[in-house]
Scaffold this active site. Structure first.
Site, PDB file in Angstrom:
ATOM      1  N   SER A  54       0.826  -1.215   0.000  1.00 33.08           N
ATOM      2  CA  SER A  54       0.000   0.000   0.000  1.00 33.08           C
ATOM      3  C   SER A  54       0.857   1.260   0.000  1.00 33.08           C
ATOM      4  O   SER A  54       0.429   2.290  -0.512  1.00 33.08           O
ATOM      5  CB  SER A  54      -0.861   0.048   1.265  1.00 33.08           C
ATOM      6  OG  SER A  54      -1.690  -1.059   1.361  1.00 33.08           O
TER       7      SER A  54
ATOM      8  N   HIS B 135      -0.863  -2.607  -7.314  1.00 29.55           N
ATOM      9  CA  HIS B 135      -1.627  -2.255  -6.117  1.00 29.55           C
ATOM     10  C   HIS B 135      -3.115  -2.423  -6.401  1.00 29.55           C
ATOM     11  O   HIS B 135      -3.775  -1.508  -6.916  1.00 29.55           O
ATOM     12  CB  HIS B 135      -1.269  -0.819  -5.710  1.00 29.55           C
ATOM     13  CG  HIS B 135      -1.932  -0.356  -4.468  1.00 29.55           C
ATOM     14  ND1 HIS B 135      -2.178   0.963  -4.203  1.00 29.55           N
ATOM     15  CD2 HIS B 135      -2.424  -1.032  -3.405  1.00 29.55           C
ATOM     16  CE1 HIS B 135      -2.791   1.075  -3.042  1.00 29.55           C
ATOM     17  NE2 HIS B 135      -2.955  -0.135  -2.539  1.00 29.55           N
TER      18      HIS B 135
ATOM     19  N   GLU C 128      -3.362   0.212  -9.359  1.00 30.48           N
ATOM     20  CA  GLU C 128      -2.295   1.197  -9.497  1.00 30.48           C
ATOM     21  C   GLU C 128      -0.989   0.462  -9.821  1.00 30.48           C
ATOM     22  O   GLU C 128      -0.599  -0.441  -9.071  1.00 30.48           O
ATOM     23  CB  GLU C 128      -2.191   1.934  -8.147  1.00 30.48           C
ATOM     24  CG  GLU C 128      -1.261   3.098  -8.086  1.00 30.48           C
ATOM     25  CD  GLU C 128      -1.522   3.909  -6.789  1.00 30.48           C
ATOM     26  OE1 GLU C 128      -1.672   3.309  -5.700  1.00 30.48           O
ATOM     27  OE2 GLU C 128      -1.568   5.154  -6.875  1.00 30.48           O
TER      28      GLU C 128
ATOM     29  N   ASN D   3      -3.000   6.068  -1.663  1.00 32.08           N
ATOM     30  CA  ASN D   3      -2.896   6.117  -0.194  1.00 32.08           C
ATOM     31  C   ASN D   3      -2.270   7.409   0.322  1.00 32.08           C
ATOM     32  O   ASN D   3      -2.499   7.780   1.472  1.00 32.08           O
ATOM     33  CB  ASN D   3      -2.151   4.889   0.311  1.00 32.08           C
ATOM     34  CG  ASN D   3      -3.075   3.686   0.292  1.00 32.08           C
ATOM     35  OD1 ASN D   3      -4.254   3.814   0.595  1.00 32.08           O
ATOM     36  ND2 ASN D   3      -2.566   2.542  -0.108  1.00 32.08           N
TER      37      ASN D   3
HETATM   38  P1  NAD Z   1      -3.941  -9.696   5.729  1.00 33.29           P
HETATM   39  O1  NAD Z   1      -3.428  -9.524   7.103  1.00 33.29           O
HETATM   40  O2  NAD Z   1      -5.406  -9.945   5.503  1.00 33.29           O
HETATM   41  O3  NAD Z   1      -3.161 -10.907   4.988  1.00 33.29           O
HETATM   42  C1  NAD Z   1      -1.751 -11.025   4.981  1.00 33.29           C
HETATM   43  C2  NAD Z   1      -1.446 -12.517   4.868  1.00 33.29           C
HETATM   44  O4  NAD Z   1      -0.050 -12.680   4.598  1.00 33.29           O
HETATM   45  C3  NAD Z   1      -1.736 -13.299   6.165  1.00 33.29           C
HETATM   46  O5  NAD Z   1      -2.606 -14.393   5.854  1.00 33.29           O
HETATM   47  C4  NAD Z   1      -0.353 -13.780   6.591  1.00 33.29           C
HETATM   48  O6  NAD Z   1      -0.376 -15.071   7.216  1.00 33.29           O
HETATM   49  C5  NAD Z   1       0.354 -13.851   5.263  1.00 33.29           C
HETATM   50  N1  NAD Z   1       1.820 -13.889   5.349  1.00 33.29           N
HETATM   51  C6  NAD Z   1       2.631 -13.196   6.178  1.00 33.29           C
HETATM   52  N2  NAD Z   1       3.932 -13.536   5.931  1.00 33.29           N
HETATM   53  C7  NAD Z   1       3.915 -14.457   4.917  1.00 33.29           C
HETATM   54  C8  NAD Z   1       4.894 -15.165   4.200  1.00 33.29           C
HETATM   55  N3  NAD Z   1       6.187 -15.015   4.496  1.00 33.29           N
HETATM   56  N4  NAD Z   1       4.520 -16.034   3.221  1.00 33.29           N
HETATM   57  C9  NAD Z   1       3.206 -16.208   2.929  1.00 33.29           C
HETATM   58  N5  NAD Z   1       2.210 -15.540   3.570  1.00 33.29           N
HETATM   59  C10 NAD Z   1       2.555 -14.666   4.545  1.00 33.29           C
HETATM   60  O7  NAD Z   1      -3.456  -8.398   4.925  1.00 33.29           O
HETATM   61  P2  NAD Z   1      -4.081  -7.754   3.597  1.00 33.29           P
HETATM   62  O8  NAD Z   1      -5.104  -6.745   3.985  1.00 33.29           O
HETATM   63  O9  NAD Z   1      -4.409  -8.851   2.644  1.00 33.29           O
HETATM   64  O10 NAD Z   1      -2.811  -6.940   3.068  1.00 33.29           O
HETATM   65  C11 NAD Z   1      -1.785  -7.565   2.316  1.00 33.29           C
HETATM   66  C12 NAD Z   1      -1.023  -6.511   1.566  1.00 33.29           C
HETATM   67  O11 NAD Z   1      -1.923  -5.807   0.674  1.00 33.29           O
HETATM   68  C13 NAD Z   1      -0.375  -5.437   2.454  1.00 33.29           C
HETATM   69  O12 NAD Z   1       0.836  -5.043   1.870  1.00 33.29           O
HETATM   70  C14 NAD Z   1      -1.399  -4.326   2.417  1.00 33.29           C
HETATM   71  O13 NAD Z   1      -0.811  -3.068   2.696  1.00 33.29           O
HETATM   72  C15 NAD Z   1      -1.857  -4.411   0.971  1.00 33.29           C
HETATM   73  N6  NAD Z   1      -3.183  -3.842   0.690  1.00 33.29           N
HETATM   74  C16 NAD Z   1      -4.208  -3.988   1.568  1.00 33.29           C
HETATM   75  C17 NAD Z   1      -5.453  -3.451   1.265  1.00 33.29           C
HETATM   76  C18 NAD Z   1      -6.629  -3.586   2.210  1.00 33.29           C
HETATM   77  O14 NAD Z   1      -7.619  -2.838   2.045  1.00 33.29           O
HETATM   78  N7  NAD Z   1      -6.608  -4.501   3.167  1.00 33.29           N
HETATM   79  C19 NAD Z   1      -5.657  -2.783   0.038  1.00 33.29           C
HETATM   80  C20 NAD Z   1      -4.595  -2.689  -0.853  1.00 33.29           C
HETATM   81  C21 NAD Z   1      -3.351  -3.214  -0.519  1.00 33.29           C
END
Ligand code: NAD
Length: 285
Positions: A122, A143, A155, A193
């Site tokens: 993000s 993104h 993005e 963001n």
């Molecule tokens: P989340 O917490 O729902 O999921 C993250 C997952 O990654 C977890 O299941 C965790 O177990 C797993 N993980 C951690 N280390 C790992 C590894 N070494 N190998 C494999 N899996 C691993 O988080 P999210 O909301 O899905 O966010 C993920 C990414 O997307 C982040 O970088 C976040 O900033 C970005 N993002 C989130 C959103 C949102 O609205 N939630 C929107 C756009 C981007």
């Protein structure tokens, strides 16, 4: 690598975003390997995909046979080696630079030299994530927005070393998933963001400082500016931990105008992370 060479897509992280990205890639016809760190997290990601595919069928966006075929193209795994033949990988793990760098080191050691390695970060620097591997020209930001199966835009973020061919492939891939893209330079928060996080934090502060009740902060922004969700509702939807991680990176890189709201930090410390834990600024079933 051209888009026509992309057949297998790896997704690392089966949380909110990883499961959504796996869903859209499979619906577009790609074979998908979805990896998380343990079996329970992989199973949860696959269950979430079953539910999100069913929602698309119920909404009339997808027929049942296409949803079944998409689901059959997705394989869950805890073994990084299962991503060895991926032509393109999207990393969607926790928003922490060292965690992402460690995933990229593992991917560089596992995937073929031509594979494109994308991150769904993000706010973190694409250049810094790419710096730990020997092929930073193949690293790009893809993104996706939340929920990935629904939101129409992606993005594309270009790091210092990202090659033009890699950026072109990222646009073409997102386009093939039915998404519209825009491009941002690798600066904290990119476009979306950088603007969204201070908006959310200011909404939280307006509530915290007693300017209005939380429902009225959200209603005011919905009715007054024609957005579908107000800042507190959107923070619950994104995940308060994700909002805090993103806000802290922006604060560190861009200074005081990005300071996270105190109430956001307190909610995260209490474990109230929004919809995904059943409570955030609001309560959920
Ligand atoms: P989340 O917490 O729902 O999921 C993250 C997952 O990654 C977890 O299941 C965790 O177990 C797993 N993980 C951690 N280390 C790992 C590894 N070494 N190998 C494999 N899996 C691993 O988080 P999210 O909301 O899905 O966010 C993920 C990414 O997307 C982040 O970088 C976040 O900033 C970005 N993002 C989130 C959103 C949102 O609205 N939630 C929107 C756009 C981007």
């Amino acid at each position: 690598m051209e888009l026509a060479d992309v057949h297998t897509v790896g997704v690392v992280g089966a949380g909110t975003m990883g499961s959504g990205i796996a869903h859209v890639a499979a619906v577009a016809g790609y074979r998908v390997r979805l990896r998380d760190v343990d079996d329970a997290l992989v199973a949860k990601g696959l269950d979430d995909i079953d539910e999100s595919l069913a929602r698309r069928v119920d909404a009339g966006d997808l027929d049942a046979a296409a949803a079944d075929a998409a689901r059959d193209r997705i394989e869950g795994t805890t073994a990084l080696a299962d991503l060895a033949d991926a032509d393109l990988v999207v990393e969607a793990v926790t928003e922490d630079r060292s965690v992402k760098q460690s995933v990229f080191s593992d991917l560089a050691a596992t995937c073929g030299p031509d594979a494109v390695l994308a991150t769904n970060t993000s706010t973190l620097s694409i250049t810094a994530i790419a710096s730990v591997i020997d092929r930073p020209e193949r690293v790009v930001g893809l993104h996706f927005m939340n929920p990935a199966p629904v939101m129409p835009g992606v993005e594309v973020v270009v790091g210092e070393r990202t090659s033009a061919a890699t950026a072109d492939l990222a646009h073409a891939f997102a386009d093939d998933l039915g998404k519209e893209t825009w491009e941002a330079d690798d600066r904290p928060g990119f476009v979306v963001n950088r603007v969204l996080m201070p908006w959310i934090n200011e909404g939280i502060r307006a509530y915290e400082e007693g300017v209005a009740e939380k429902g009225d902060v959200d209603r005011g922004l919905r009715l007054g500016t024609n957005v579908p969700m107000g800042p507190l509702e959107l923070a619950d939807h994104i995940g308060l931990d994700v909002v805090l991680d993103a806000s802290e990176t922006l604060h560190e890189e861009l200074g005081d105008r990005y300071r996270p709201a105190y109430l956001l930090k307190r909610k995260v410390a209490a474990g109230d992370l929004g919809k995904k834990t059943g409570a955030g600024f609001y309560e959920y079933e």
